[in-house]
Design a protein around this motif. Structure first.
Motif, mmCIF file in Angstrom:
data_model
loop_
_atom_site.group_PDB
_atom_site.id
_atom_site.type_symbol
_atom_site.label_atom_id
_atom_site.label_comp_id
_atom_site.label_asym_id
_atom_site.label_seq_id
_atom_site.Cartn_x
_atom_site.Cartn_y
_atom_site.Cartn_z
ATOM 1 N N LYS B 31 0.854 -1.191 0.000
ATOM 2 C CA LYS B 31 0.000 0.000 0.000
ATOM 3 C C LYS B 31 0.885 1.235 0.000
ATOM 4 O O LYS B 31 1.960 1.240 0.610
ATOM 5 C CB LYS B 31 -0.886 0.029 1.250
ATOM 6 C CG LYS B 31 -2.096 -0.896 1.190
ATOM 7 C CD LYS B 31 -2.903 -0.776 2.486
ATOM 8 C CE LYS B 31 -4.051 -1.767 2.513
ATOM 9 N NZ LYS B 31 -4.595 -1.941 3.880
ATOM 10 N N SER B 83 -2.987 -7.213 1.324
ATOM 11 C CA SER B 83 -3.879 -6.275 0.648
ATOM 12 C C SER B 83 -3.028 -5.347 -0.210
ATOM 13 O O SER B 83 -1.811 -5.306 -0.067
ATOM 14 C CB SER B 83 -4.692 -5.479 1.677
ATOM 15 O OG SER B 83 -3.846 -4.827 2.598
ATOM 16 N N GLY B 122 -6.805 -6.478 -3.759
ATOM 17 C CA GLY B 122 -6.237 -5.222 -4.222
ATOM 18 C C GLY B 122 -6.324 -5.106 -5.728
ATOM 19 O O GLY B 122 -7.285 -5.572 -6.337
ATOM 20 N N THR B 160 -9.014 -2.646 2.378
ATOM 21 C CA THR B 160 -8.599 -1.834 1.222
ATOM 22 C C THR B 160 -9.333 -0.494 1.307
ATOM 23 O O THR B 160 -8.886 0.399 2.010
ATOM 24 C CB THR B 160 -8.884 -2.550 -0.122
ATOM 25 O OG1 THR B 160 -10.253 -2.934 -0.176
ATOM 26 C CG2 THR B 160 -8.002 -3.770 -0.274
#
Lengths: 410, 410
Positions: B31, B83, B122, B160
């Motif tokens: 991320k 994620s 994701g 997410t």
């Protein structure tokens, strides 16, 4: 399209162009604005007629009445249409009102009651203001005209949230006679509170066998009007009606006629243009989305996949944002419930390949952005898994769609 | 619910509450923000495991790997989840990466590779940054904890676009032993560009037969997770995984056990709470919509109708606008493709009847508006046509949904 050469499009013409038809419209008071809300198409001879109706369980009263008229002999002299009120979920009184509309129209036009079809679009669950409807019907004959003014008034009368009227006319030669097919349609989405109806009216002066017309209409609807979606909701009032005056004096059309395919192609073009126009004018829409699926195991399978893609809220949002978001397209393909080889899918946005053999392809984001900002977005999906193909049409999902449909009814 | 008395909810507890489980999470760099993007649940003994997966044709690589692990003996020691990247549509390299995740996790945890499940959520179509994943996995064991801090870190790691973490824990007595069932889930919609995944992880210390667990999980999923819709799009990565440590030391559960129904009710509650939490946290949502259908010809038919209503863009827009627009509800009922008597439908918004016997009922618009502006909107539809019933959950369709999903990926 190779078939395009079989017929030509007549710009600016509509349902009054085929021989024998007049049309008109006026404001009788069902809409709060001064826009037309009552219209009719009238044929000077009994027209061979065919219709398809919504598959919604809750069919509105006018559909019942129209079915009865058509069951009586497959010919019509007129169709009367109101907008501003769907006459749906209105019980016995609603049925009586639809019968009254039919009877009054037959009376003022001097035809039999079972030669009249009735259609309505607008609010669900409210009774028609029949004093206004009856007064309007009495005034209708004076508004009927054979030329462009008649079809213009009619096309305006059937609109609800539509921003533009939707008309088309084509001409082709059959047995050395000019045959015209024309159509007028409405449909945009829903608003205030429940206007969802897709109405289509097609006129032609072709001479055609009623059974052939009905089966051709059903077939054509499957690949045109049934391939559009604005929001996936099917109205209680949808109706597509064809009237054929026979005044073009060709030999009676049917599957054995040598020009049958040409006629079918021309009718399909008329329906396709109207269907696309409805999709493009979807509530809040900023662009038309066309999804072409090829390589499916059958045409039916391709249709399901094409409609799943064009109906996906995520795909529609991405088109609104001009985002080349192929992941959402392939996710829609994968959830359509149809046989797909997960290793062989190609996707193109316009002419830009974004996926080959189910693998991402590097593409120019700026080029894709420019393409997606255009008026029409074509998404091509080749499944490489068979010979089935289909095309579906829809529109993007926008803030305006939410604004229009979140509005209070009051 | 009468069954509620069979178990009690433990506030603030989650997947580490049942005996034998630790969990953890950390930021490894998938991320762009500093939020957790890698997590694991680990069991100190081999846990009987069961899973259900997305029906999407394009199943992501981690699902293949997890299936293989489960096929090897129905027991797991750990599940590892990332994620920020779905590892979907990533071809052979994506599969290798998922296998590597499994092998690395097994290595650092000191378990067999086929005792490890893998899940991802994701972006679709991008390869995992494996250097970051590998480094993250090496650091994972240090983050594992048995208490609330472990489950907290894990629950954060799987999010997410979710705004809130989704956790639940219940306790019940079986064979005089306390049995706990807990769950953690994520799922909100899609964004940037293709995050659609619903992931659910349930832990329990119940001793249970693997076949009984798998069939109960499937049954429970049908009436909980499979009854929610945010936007009708099914992800390539959906997975619901249950691990049962057996450390509660009850006699092995199965359909013959006298407390089987209690356990089933408790598991259903856990899944229902997580499913509702996902619907309530749907992208852009301002309220939870619950649709209860009764009087259908079968439960299956009721499920189809309930999901059609809760998935209707027009119904969802009306809820956003707090508009008591029952016409859209009945239109959705009518297009669901299920047997319905068009004359016998009752509809209530909360406790306010708006339709009886398919006819409009006068209701207080102000009262309806106040109700629809609440946090949760319950739409009850009684078809009076049989004994089938179902409940579905969704959310309203808002400007924010369009904004989120129209955003450019870049």
């Amino acid at each position: 399209m190779g078939v395009a050469s079989l017929f030509r499009v007549i710009e600016g013409a509509s349902v009054t162009a085929p021989k024998g038809f007049r049309a008109g419209g006026l404001h009788c008071g069902l809409k709060k604005t001064s826009r037309n809300d009552l219209g009719a198409i009238v044929c000077e001879v009994p027209a061979v007629a065919a219709a398809v109706y919504t598959t919604n369980v809750f069919q509105a009263a006018p559909l019942k009445v129209t079915r009865e008229s058509l069951a009586k002999g497959n010919t019509l002299r007129a169709v009367i249409v109101n907008s501003g009120n769907a006459n749906a979920c209105t019980g016995k009184q609603g049925e009586e009102d639809a019968y009254t509309m039919r009877a009054e129209a037959a009376h003022v036009l001097g035809v039999q009651v079972d030669e009249v079809a009735v259609a309505s679009t607008g609010v669900i669950g409210e009774l028609l203001k029949m004093d206004k409807v009856t007064a309007g019907i009495a005034a209708l004959p004076a508004s009927l005209a054979a030329g462009g003014s008649g079809s213009e008034q009619f096309s305006q009368a059937i609109l609800t949230t539509d921003l533009v009227k939707k008309e088309v006319c084509v001409s082709l030669m059959i047995d050395d006679q000019e045959v015209k097919i024309a159509g007028s349609a409405k449909g945009s989405g829903m608003i205030h509170p429940n206007m969802a109806t897709m109405l289509g009216f097609v006129t032609t002066d072709a001479k055609i066998h009623p059974d052939a017309l009905q089966s051709l209409l059903r077939e054509t609807t499957d690949v045109t009007f049934n391939m559009i979606t604005v929001d996936g909701d099917t109205s209680t009032n949808d109706m597509l009606l064809v009237m054929a005056s026979g005044l073009a004096e060709n030999r009676e059309l049917g599957p054995q006629h040598p020009d049958w395919e040409s006629f079918a192609a021309a009718l399909r073009h008329v329906c396709e243009i109207l269907a696309q126009a409805i999709a493009r004018d979807g509530e809040g829409a900023t662009r038309l989305v066309e999804v072409e699926v090829t390589g499916a195991i059958s045409d039916l399978s391709a249709r399901t996949i094409a409609k799943t893609i064009v109906g996906s809220s995520l795909v529609k949002s991405a088109v609104f944002g001009a985002d080349a978001n192929w992941g959402r397209i392939i996710a829609a393909v994968g959830r359509a419930g149809e046989p797909v080889n997960p290793e062989t899918v190609d996707i193109k946005l316009g002419t830009i390949p974004v996926l080959m053999g189910s693998r991402p392809i590097a593409f120019d984001e700026e080029e894709a952005l420019a393409y997606l900002k255009g008026d029409t977005v074509v998404i091509s999906v080749d499944l490489q898994n068979g010979k089935g193909s289909a095309t579906a049409w829809g529109c993007d999902l926008t803030y305006d769609y939410v604004r229009i449909n979140a509005a209070y009814r009051t």
